[in-house]
Write an enzyme that holds these catalytic residues in place. Structure first.
Site, PDB file in Angstrom:
ATOM      1  N   GLY A  29       2.793  -1.006   4.453  1.00  0.00           N
ATOM      2  CA  GLY A  29       2.680   0.364   3.968  1.00  0.00           C
ATOM      3  C   GLY A  29       4.080   0.909   3.743  1.00  0.00           C
ATOM      4  O   GLY A  29       4.641   0.796   2.643  1.00  0.00           O
ATOM      5  N   GLY A  30       4.686   1.444   4.791  1.00  0.00           N
ATOM      6  CA  GLY A  30       6.012   2.058   4.685  1.00  0.00           C
ATOM      7  C   GLY A  30       7.035   1.163   3.999  1.00  0.00           C
ATOM      8  O   GLY A  30       7.772   1.623   3.113  1.00  0.00           O
ATOM      9  N   HIS A  38      -9.872   1.093   4.720  1.00  0.00           N
ATOM     10  CA  HIS A  38      -8.619   1.326   5.438  1.00  0.00           C
ATOM     11  C   HIS A  38      -8.870   2.303   6.591  1.00  0.00           C
ATOM     12  O   HIS A  38      -9.670   3.238   6.452  1.00  0.00           O
ATOM     13  CB  HIS A  38      -7.561   1.883   4.481  1.00  0.00           C
ATOM     14  N   SER A  68       3.188  -2.282  10.374  1.00  0.00           N
ATOM     15  CA  SER A  68       4.635  -2.340  10.625  1.00  0.00           C
ATOM     16  C   SER A  68       5.285  -3.617  10.126  1.00  0.00           C
ATOM     17  O   SER A  68       6.323  -4.032  10.671  1.00  0.00           O
ATOM     18  CB  SER A  68       4.945  -2.180  12.122  1.00  0.00           C
ATOM     19  N   GLU A  76      -5.787  -5.007  10.307  1.00  0.00           N
ATOM     20  CA  GLU A  76      -4.801  -3.943  10.535  1.00  0.00           C
ATOM     21  C   GLU A  76      -5.132  -3.227  11.845  1.00  0.00           C
ATOM     22  O   GLU A  76      -5.966  -2.310  11.850  1.00  0.00           O
ATOM     23  CB  GLU A  76      -4.865  -2.908   9.400  1.00  0.00           C
ATOM     24  N   ASN A 128       0.861  -1.189   0.000  1.00  0.00           N
ATOM     25  CA  ASN A 128       0.000   0.000   0.000  1.00  0.00           C
ATOM     26  C   ASN A 128       0.894   1.234   0.000  1.00  0.00           C
ATOM     27  O   ASN A 128       1.467   1.587   1.028  1.00  0.00           O
ATOM     28  CB  ASN A 128      -0.913  -0.025   1.238  1.00  0.00           C
ATOM     29  N   TRP A 129       1.006   1.848  -1.153  1.00  0.00           N
ATOM     30  CA  TRP A 129       1.922   2.992  -1.280  1.00  0.00           C
ATOM     31  C   TRP A 129       1.328   4.274  -0.690  1.00  0.00           C
ATOM     32  O   TRP A 129       2.002   5.302  -0.642  1.00  0.00           O
ATOM     33  CB  TRP A 129       2.293   3.213  -2.758  1.00  0.00           C
ATOM     34  N   LYS A 130       0.084   4.204  -0.296  1.00  0.00           N
ATOM     35  CA  LYS A 130      -0.616   5.369   0.295  1.00  0.00           C
ATOM     36  C   LYS A 130      -0.414   6.615  -0.577  1.00  0.00           C
ATOM     37  O   LYS A 130      -0.267   6.490  -1.795  1.00  0.00           O
ATOM     38  CB  LYS A 130      -0.168   5.568   1.744  1.00  0.00           C
TER      39      LYS A 130
HETATM   40  P1  13P Z   1       2.768   0.309   7.795  1.00  0.00           P
HETATM   41  O1  13P Z   1       3.245  -0.958   7.193  1.00  0.00           O
HETATM   42  O2  13P Z   1       3.516   1.507   7.345  1.00  0.00           O
HETATM   43  O3  13P Z   1       2.645   0.212   9.280  1.00  0.00           O
HETATM   44  O4  13P Z   1       1.285   0.570   7.239  1.00  0.00           O
HETATM   45  C1  13P Z   1       0.367  -0.441   7.297  1.00  0.00           C
HETATM   46  C2  13P Z   1      -0.824  -0.045   6.502  1.00  0.00           C
HETATM   47  O5  13P Z   1      -1.577   0.824   6.892  1.00  0.00           O
HETATM   48  C3  13P Z   1      -1.018  -0.713   5.216  1.00  0.00           C
HETATM   49  O6  13P Z   1      -2.280  -0.514   4.709  1.00  0.00           O
END
Ligand code: 13P
Length: 268
Positions: free
Chosen positions: A240-241, A95, A219, A167, A10-12
């Site tokens: 995400g990150g 989300h 995470s 999540e 998820n590149w947000k």
């Molecule tokens: P992180 O992996 O950065 O904690 O984010 C998780 C997330 O929200 C993926 O949708």
């Protein structure tokens, strides 16, 4: 039943079109074709179209991070599921960031799940409790409410395809300060994943509960991916990150490949 592992990056709201293309290029160099693992990328809405042309379809699939539930009409600024149906396989729905910052409530998320399915897009439905709900021991109630509302309009055969992402909001790091971040332990994740399967079994029967894929997000990174992926009932990850860094993301795919190789060895 063997469920195919799925890793969704998820590149947000990161990376412009050029940067997205560059990241895909790097991932393509670092990730080989895995028959037993689905690797899904969720770039920004803007980057979906150009990446869909660039992508090696043997290796990657695309997901939208969001879309609107009405197919077309006077909804300034929105993009519908029907507009992206030829580009994406999946769509992230519900989300916690959309619930929190864009006031997406349970009925809207339910309508988005239905709209995705109507357009042959597989929902990656996110559920998870906030920190205060976690501390108040409300995890099960929250998961139950979020899940049952979101899928209330679906038929049993439509559940089979669904991906549910657990999540916990308190475990989301956005890639910042991985080292000091509170993370959900694999056995905590296992407990919630089991609970989700129980809900699906109750509503749609054992077959659906065995078929649905449940993944974890919060995470996750190259270092901890293996510990989640070997956890009973966990079918993948939603980083995400870590998905913005090609070495981290490739490391997560490598961990999934190790888990698959182990499963294959044990099955022999
Ligand atoms: P992180 O992996 O950065 O904690 O984010 C998780 C997330 O929200 C993926 O949708």
């Amino acid at each position: 039943m063997k469920r195919k592992k799925i890793i969704v990056g998820n590149w947000k709201m990161h990376l412009n079109v050029h940067e997205s293309s560059l990241l895909l290029h790097r991932l393509n160099q670092n990730i080989k074709v895995h028959r037993n693992i689905e690797v899904v990328l969720a770039p920004s809405m803007l980057a979906l179209q150009p990446l869909s042309v660039q992508i090696d379809r043997r290796k990657f699939r695309l997901a939208a991070q969001n879309a609107y539930f009405v197919d077309e009409g006077a909804f300034t600024g929105e993009v519908s599921f029907s507009m992206i149906r030829d580009i994406v396989h999946y769509a992230i729905i519900g989300h916690s960031e959309r619930r929190l910052y864009f006031n997406e409530g349970l009925p809207l998320i339910r309508d988005k799940v239905a709209a995705a399915i109507r357009n042959d897009i597989v929902p990656i439905l996110c559920v998870g409790e906030t920190k205060s709900e976690y501390e108040a021991h409300e995890t099960k109630r929250v998961i139950h409410d979020q899940l049952t509302t979101a899928i209330s309009n679906l038929a049993s055969r439509e559940i089979d395809n669904l991906v549910i992402a657990y999540e916990p909001v308190w475990a989301i790091s956005n890639g910042i300060n991985f080292a000091n971040h509170v993370i959900a332990k694999p056995d905590q994740v296992a407990g919630v994943v089991t609970y989700i399967r129980e809900i699906i079994a109750e509503l749609y029967g054992d077959r659906a509960s065995e078929a649905v894929r449940i993944i974890y997000g919060g995470s996750s990174n190259a270092e901890n991916a293996y510990s989640y992926l070997v956890t009973e009932g966990v079918d993948g990850l939603l980083p995400g990150g870590a998905s913005l860094n090609y070495l981290e993301f490739s490391g997560i795919i490598a961990a999934a490949a190790r888990v698959e190789a182990l499963a294959l060895k044990e099955a022999k």
